[in-house]
Scaffold this active site. Structure first.
Site, PDB file in Angstrom:
ATOM      1  N   SER A  63       0.796  -1.235   0.000  1.00 48.77           N
ATOM      2  CA  SER A  63       0.000   0.000   0.000  1.00 48.77           C
ATOM      3  C   SER A  63       0.824   1.279   0.000  1.00 48.77           C
ATOM      4  CB  SER A  63      -0.954   0.000   1.195  1.00 48.77           C
ATOM      5  OG  SER A  63      -2.030  -0.876   0.950  1.00 48.77           O
ATOM      6  N   GLY A 304       4.624   9.067   5.948  1.00 54.71           N
ATOM      7  CA  GLY A 304       5.004   7.850   5.241  1.00 54.71           C
ATOM      8  C   GLY A 304       3.818   6.975   4.962  1.00 54.71           C
ATOM      9  N   HIS A 305       4.058   5.660   4.951  1.00 56.54           N
ATOM     10  CA  HIS A 305       2.992   4.687   4.701  1.00 56.54           C
ATOM     11  C   HIS A 305       3.578   3.305   4.964  1.00 56.54           C
ATOM     12  CE1 HIS A 305      -0.774   3.225   2.997  1.00 56.54           C
ATOM     13  NE2 HIS A 305      -1.145   4.470   2.755  1.00 56.54           N
ATOM     14  N   ASP A 306       2.679   2.345   5.247  1.00 53.13           N
ATOM     15  CA  ASP A 306       3.059   0.945   5.342  1.00 53.13           C
ATOM     16  C   ASP A 306       2.429   0.193   4.182  1.00 53.13           C
ATOM     17  OD1 ASP A 306       4.268   1.598   7.736  1.00 53.13           O
ATOM     18  OD2 ASP A 306       2.595   0.906   8.960  1.00 53.13           O
ATOM     19  N   GLY A 307       2.929  -1.007   3.950  1.00 52.34           N
ATOM     20  CA  GLY A 307       2.356  -1.826   2.891  1.00 52.34           C
ATOM     21  C   GLY A 307       2.412  -3.292   3.248  1.00 52.34           C
ATOM     22  N   GLY A 311       2.301 -11.985   2.286  1.00 54.54           N
ATOM     23  CA  GLY A 311       3.549 -12.353   2.933  1.00 54.54           C
ATOM     24  C   GLY A 311       4.680 -11.358   2.786  1.00 54.54           C
TER      25      GLY A 311
END
Length: 462
Positions: A63, A304-307, A311
């Site tokens: 993401s 920011g962002h995480d994704g 897995g």
């Protein structure tokens, strides 16, 4: 403040031991400070092949792709082709959801900051052709509206697919080509792959999953989610250095390394500004911008962002004031603990900034009447049932549905404890964190209308 070369040395020495400790098969990282970048990798890309991870290996960024989609949209705003505050139907007249009134009002801004209000975890497979995003948007016509547009934050993958379609229509090109023509090429990226057909040209990481708790991590049966969700983050992969080149664009007021103005002056800053507040959700930010997650930590702002894909997990953190950024890309295991050890050390040493503390369950929990929370909350990909037993203990049973069930998701039962106002928190950590479950709204009968876990999951039947 530690010099970047000291950080490079610390990472090379510390990460191999950390990934073993946290059962992470492989990881790659890059750190930006003072306009310079260092990178590295440790572990393997797949336990099946045991191919070594290198700094030039590509991992899916999940993401974090939403930041790229948001940037493509803001380029259209710069060009005068999009107004953020008119209905999205101005540009996509075919956009439909189940609630016609909401569909006619939802704006591009609301899609960018996850306040559009319709069910967001939709992963319909509409094929691998260049028309897959167009077909996906068409399939949203039966999707439920959870709350009025603009009322609150609820993370929305499907909304970013709508934004991807907006880019396709106004650029008259498939989403992947828009990425390549308007970001990958102008930024001079050399190890970035919009999908599996490009990723195979590089050393590509494979995700690892647990089929059941405690069974250990094994290579996932498929490499990526469906192409129709590409604008939301189903398949974009790259090396960490390329991800930080994108971060530099946002640190340099829209300029690429060669001076090309990829975004108009001031646009990057507007993307970073606060648009909507979030409930206290632990790992997620305190507020959201136009695509960007915001962590307001005292006087320091981290964006920011995480994704997360099948897995694979990715983390990007940027300190605009300090000109510092860190990217960490992984392929399984306790990734949150690894992220906090790596990013926490880097940000503290280079900028004197500490990551916000993660929520913890109380050591001496009170017994409460949980009748306001008890019930079933249902979304397209999961069902969550909250109950309270005769001893006053609160339990959550979570059942995967749809694509989550198809990918091997298991029924989970966990105990919850009181945590702040209108919140419960799991006793046991999941991949290194305890995620608060926030109960919002009222169904008209004294019960919570939503169980919020980043997504607002609506009470079944309400």
């Amino acid at each position: 403040m530690a010099a970047l070369v000291e950080i490079e040395k610390w990472l090379a020495e510390a990460v191999p031991g950390a990934i073993e400790r946290y059962d992470v098969p492989g990881a790659a990282w890059a750190v930006l400070a003072g306009g310079e970048v260092v990178d590295g990798a440790a572990g393997v890309l797949s336990k099946a092949t045991m191919v070594e991870a290198t700094a030039d290996s590509v991992f899916q960024i999940g993401s974090i792709t939403k930041l790229w989609t948001a940037t493509l949209v803001m380029q259209l705003v710069d060009e005068g082709k999009v107004d953020l505050d008119v209905p999205i139907r101005t540009y996509l007249p075919e956009f439909q959801i189940a609630d016609e009134s909401a569909a006619a009002r939802i704006t591009t801004r609301q899609l960018l900051c996850h306040t559009a209000g319709f069910e967001g975890d939709i992963f319909t497979d509409t094929g691998r052709g260049d028309d897959c995003v167009e077909k996906f948007v068409r399939e949203l016509r039966g999707v439920a509206q959870l709350f009025p547009p603009g009322e609150q934050f609820s993370y929305n993958n499907a909304g970013y697919c709508v934004l991807g379609r907006l880019v396709e229509v106004l650029r008259n090109s498939p989403y992947d080509e828009c990425l390549r023509d308007h970001l990958i090429t102008p930024l001079g990226l050399t190890h970035t792959a919009p999908g599996p057909y490009e990723a195979i040209l590089y050393r590509a990481a494979v995700g690892h999953i647990e089929t059941e708790p405690g069974a250990g991590y094994h290579p996932a049966p498929v490499w990526s989610l469906v192409r129709s969700n590409a604008p939301a983050g189903s398949s974009l992969a790259m090396r960490p250095r390329d991800l930080l080149t994108f971060a530099q664009l946002h640190l340099n007021d829209g300029k690429a390394a060669d001076g090309t103005q990829v975004l108009a002056p001031g646009t990057a800053g507007r993307m970073h500004d606060r648009q909507v507040e979030l409930p206290d959700l632990g790992l997620m930010g305190t507020s959201w911008g136009l695509g960007f997650e915001r962590f307001e930590n005292g006087d320091a702002l981290i964006i920011g962002h995480d994704g997360g894909t099948i897995g694979q997990s990715a983390f990007l953190r940027i300190l605009p004031e300090a000109g510092v950024a860190v990217a960490l890309l992984t392929n399984g295991g306790d990734v949150v603990s690894l992220y906090r050890e790596v990013a926490g050390h880097v940000l503290e040493q280079l900028a004197g900034v500490h990551l916000p503390a993660l929520p913890e369950p109380p050591t001496k929990p009170e017994r409460i009447d949980a009748s306001r929370y008890v019930g079933t909350y249902e979304a397209d990909v999961l069902e969550m049932t909250v109950g309270q037993d005769e001893d006053g203990r609160i339990w959550l049973v979570q059942k995967p549905k749809g694509v989550f069930e198809e990918l091997g998701g298991q029924v989970e039962r966990k105990e919850l404890l009181p945590y702040g106002e209108n919140s419960l928190i799991p006793v046991d950590a999941d991949r290194g964190m305890h995620l608060p479950h926030v109960f919002l709204g009222d169904d008209g009968h004294g019960h919570a209308l939503y169980l919020h876990i980043g997504r607002a999951v609506r009470r079944a039947g309400a």
